[in-house]
Each structure stands twice: as C-alpha cells, then as structure tokens.
Scaffold this active site. Sequence first.
Site, PDB file in Angstrom:
ATOM      1  N   PHE A  43     -22.272 -21.340  60.076  1.00 29.35           N
ATOM      2  CA  PHE A  43     -22.353 -21.233  58.619  1.00 29.35           C
ATOM      3  C   PHE A  43     -23.737 -20.826  58.133  1.00 29.35           C
ATOM      4  O   PHE A  43     -23.887 -20.269  57.040  1.00 29.35           O
ATOM      5  CB  PHE A  43     -21.934 -22.561  57.972  1.00 29.35           C
ATOM      6  CG  PHE A  43     -23.014 -23.602  57.891  1.00 29.35           C
ATOM      7  CD1 PHE A  43     -23.734 -23.801  56.719  1.00 29.35           C
ATOM      8  CD2 PHE A  43     -23.314 -24.409  58.984  1.00 29.35           C
ATOM      9  CE1 PHE A  43     -24.718 -24.768  56.637  1.00 29.35           C
ATOM     10  CE2 PHE A  43     -24.293 -25.370  58.912  1.00 29.35           C
ATOM     11  CZ  PHE A  43     -25.010 -25.561  57.736  1.00 29.35           C
ATOM     12  N   LYS A  44     -24.756 -21.088  58.940  1.00 28.90           N
ATOM     13  CA  LYS A  44     -26.108 -20.796  58.493  1.00 28.90           C
ATOM     14  C   LYS A  44     -26.371 -19.299  58.360  1.00 28.90           C
ATOM     15  O   LYS A  44     -27.318 -18.885  57.683  1.00 28.90           O
ATOM     16  CB  LYS A  44     -27.110 -21.461  59.434  1.00 28.90           C
ATOM     17  CG  LYS A  44     -27.004 -22.978  59.328  1.00 28.90           C
ATOM     18  CD  LYS A  44     -27.807 -23.741  60.345  1.00 28.90           C
ATOM     19  CE  LYS A  44     -27.545 -25.233  60.162  1.00 28.90           C
ATOM     20  NZ  LYS A  44     -28.301 -26.069  61.097  1.00 28.90           N
TER      21      LYS A  44
END
Length: 486
Positions: free
Chosen positions: A112-113
């Site tokens: 997700f980063k």
Amino acid sequence: MEYVSTRGGAGTVDFEGALFSGYAADGGLFMPQRIPSLDRDALRRWSCLSYRELVKELCSLFITAELIPRNTLHDLINKAFSRFRHKDVVHLSRLKDGLNVLELWHGVTYAFKDLSLSCTGQFLQYFLEKKQKHVTILVGTSGDTGSSAIESVRGQKNMDIFVLLPKGFCTQIQELQMTTVIEDNVHVFAAHGNSDEIDEPIKELFADVDFARKYDLMSLNSVNWSRIMVQIAHHFYAYFQCAPSLDTTPLPVVEIVVPTGGGGNITAGCIAQKMGLPIRLVAVVNSNDIIHRTVQHGDFSLSETVKATLASAMDIQEPYNMERILWLLSGSDSRLTKTLMERFSSSKSLKLPEDLHRKLSETLHSCSASDEDIVRAMQRCWEENRYLLCPHSAVAAHYHYSQPDGARLHQKFSCFSFLSSMPRCCLAPASAAKFQDALLRAGLVPQLPPEITALTLMETRSTPLERGQDWAQALREGIEAATQQW
C-alpha cells in the site's frame, strides 16, 4: 493551508516546508493548522469519483494552487499512478460473509505504501527541479516502506536515498526488493536489529541540526505529512464503495478496519473522520499491541521486547503517528502533546489523561491478533473464497470473523465487539505473494507473480551494520561519501 508542529515550537510552514522537513525542528510532527470540513453535498459529489480523482481532490485541499498549480498537481498524480497494475489503482474484493477487502497493493512493490510514496516522489521531484536543489532521504523500514520509497525516487539525480532495514525481520522478498535496486542514488544498509532499534540512529541524525541542514536530510517514513495526506483517500474510497446509499439521513456509517504498525493509515482515518466522513475506525494490531492497550486502557507503554510475528511490518512498539492522533483529539493542544511525548520518550511509559483516553476510545476501537489468529483467518478466507490474504490483511480479517453476523454482542475474542449491522471494509496493505513463509505456515500455496520470482536471480547490494557498531556514524560516513558524487 499552513502546517504546525504537534509540539508547538516550530512555527508555521507551507506544504513544501512540511514535505521537506519530516520531523519538525522541535521534534514534533507536522499537521494542518486547520482540518477542512466537507458537507453532505460535497460527500455526495465525491462518491462518484475514482480513487485517482479522490486523491486529486484531497491533495487540492492541502496544497495551495500557488505552490503547485492545479493542472500540474493533477499531472503529477496521474504520473504517480501510471505504474500501477490495476486500472482503478485500488480494487475492492467482495467476499463471502460480508468480508470486503480493499486491495491497496497494486503498485510496483505490491504494498500500500506505493500509493502515497509514488505521489510524494512526484511532489519532491517537482520542487527540486524548480529550485535546482538536492536532498538526502533517510528511511527506516519494517518491511515495505523501504522498497516503496526506493521505487519512488530511484535514478533521480537530485535525490540520494539511504534505507535501513532490520536484517532477518523482513521477508526475503521484501529485502530483495530493496537490495536488488542497483542505482547510484540508492544506498541500503542491513542492520542486525529490530524495527524500533533502527529508528534510533535515524532520530540521532535528524536531531543533529547542523548535519541535517548541511546535507538537506528528509524522511519518507510516515512522519512525512505528504504520506498521511494521500492515505486519507483510502478511507473515502472505502466508504463510497461500501456505503449502501448516500440518500439517507443521517448518512450511513461504514466501519473501516485498519492494520496498524506505525499508525500512518489510522491517523489518515482520524483526519477523514474529522473532515466529516461517517466512518467507525478499528485499529487492528498483532502481538505488539501498544495501540490496542492505549485505546482500551490508556496505557501507552512499551512491552519488554518486540515480538517477531507473521505480520512483520507491524512489529513496532513505538507508533510515532500516535502523536498526531493525540494532538488531534486534544483539540490541537501542542503544550499537552509535547508534555506527553517527552514523558513517553524519557520513560517509555505513559498513562493518558482520563479525558484524552475517553476521546481516543470514542474515536478508535481496537483488536489484537496472535499468529494463530492470523493463520486461522488466512485459512478460512482461502477455504471460503479461494482468496489469499497477506498476514497483515489477515489481522483485519480476524477482526471481521470475530464479529458473528455483525449482529450480536460477542465476547469470546480479545477484540472489541459491538452490536451493529453496519457495512465493514478491511484495508489490505500488501499482496500475499510477499509473505511465502506465512502462507506455508497456514498450509497454503504461494502464488508468485513473475516480477517477484525474478528477484531471486538478480544482483544484490547492501552495507551490513553489526551489533556494537556505531550505526549513526556509519550513516554519516555514507551520506558524506555520496555528496562527493554530486
């Protein structure tokens, strides 16, 4: 839009100042001086937007057009998401038993980063090119931050990035995603310590004001406001995907379940809530449960050791973004926040004031999951859906599965349970492909994409940092050597 430190001693800065600062000069974290508020009509308009368009709308609220003209901002965001594999950037999988999984991992590193860091990298490049400036990025990683940060700036001539990873605490794939990037501006250090221990030399270098200024040090950890800002979009998108209708009064509430380590995503959720999004937030953690204990009992104190778990990126005992949440819930009381965080820094133990704990427990709910809980959730999700969860996503799924039918009070598990039938969305921070060992422990077969398989055949490069070695000094020397190449 101006930004202030949570500790009140750094003056105000604009978005560019917050972007390049990481920690504020007084040791605090930057937050918007004012949180924008959205009314019902604005929410209904936004409900039709794609994830990409939601990010644009949110960033426009926090970045003035004088700093980045609107058309340019939109172009930067489009470029940031151009390498994502899914056409919608993120994707909601609707599974059996009401399990909604928002897949935030369709970027280059399958985590997700990539979402926030791809945008942050574009913002950095815009300002650096405009001012013909160079910066040194210093990042500690518990797993996914390092590779996402590297991918966001690799090959850029006006940025050098130094990444500290905790050797043996990341999965092999996570480590290879960092050590196989052979670029002149990428410097990876493999330290023989845990995630909290690698934060110490980073804090030491940022605290050395002269050194930090000389080499233009900045952070891409979620201390950086830009990452929190982009992550607010996760909550809006999850809400709009799961809310049954926006034509009712009051608007329906959606529960967002957030796997939590350093606390960036849950902080973004608190801000979304403050902006007027009707969500109920649940912070889910592994056996390193400081946030769970803080929400339940007001006990913001370290355990004796960091426990190694299957959800390794959440093996964190000092969730630094809790400072932002406490500041927000205290009514932007920087004096109180400074006092509390200094007390925690010195003693590693803090009992929240009763009023602040009450506000926290009204804003957040929480759950902790053991490795056994994680394995069971992974197994059940596969058996019912033929869907593989990463161990971090499984922490959220464990919470969901512990709420039988979402309709009656349930007290068997360690999670906070409640009486409700509201829709629920579990945020999925990473692809299961990155966690082969966890899948095998659950008796499941990893499904590896070719990009992941290829990593094992690639050249690697990193600098080891042994216990007893002065890690801060090794970093200083590496930074000083890199500047000679500029």
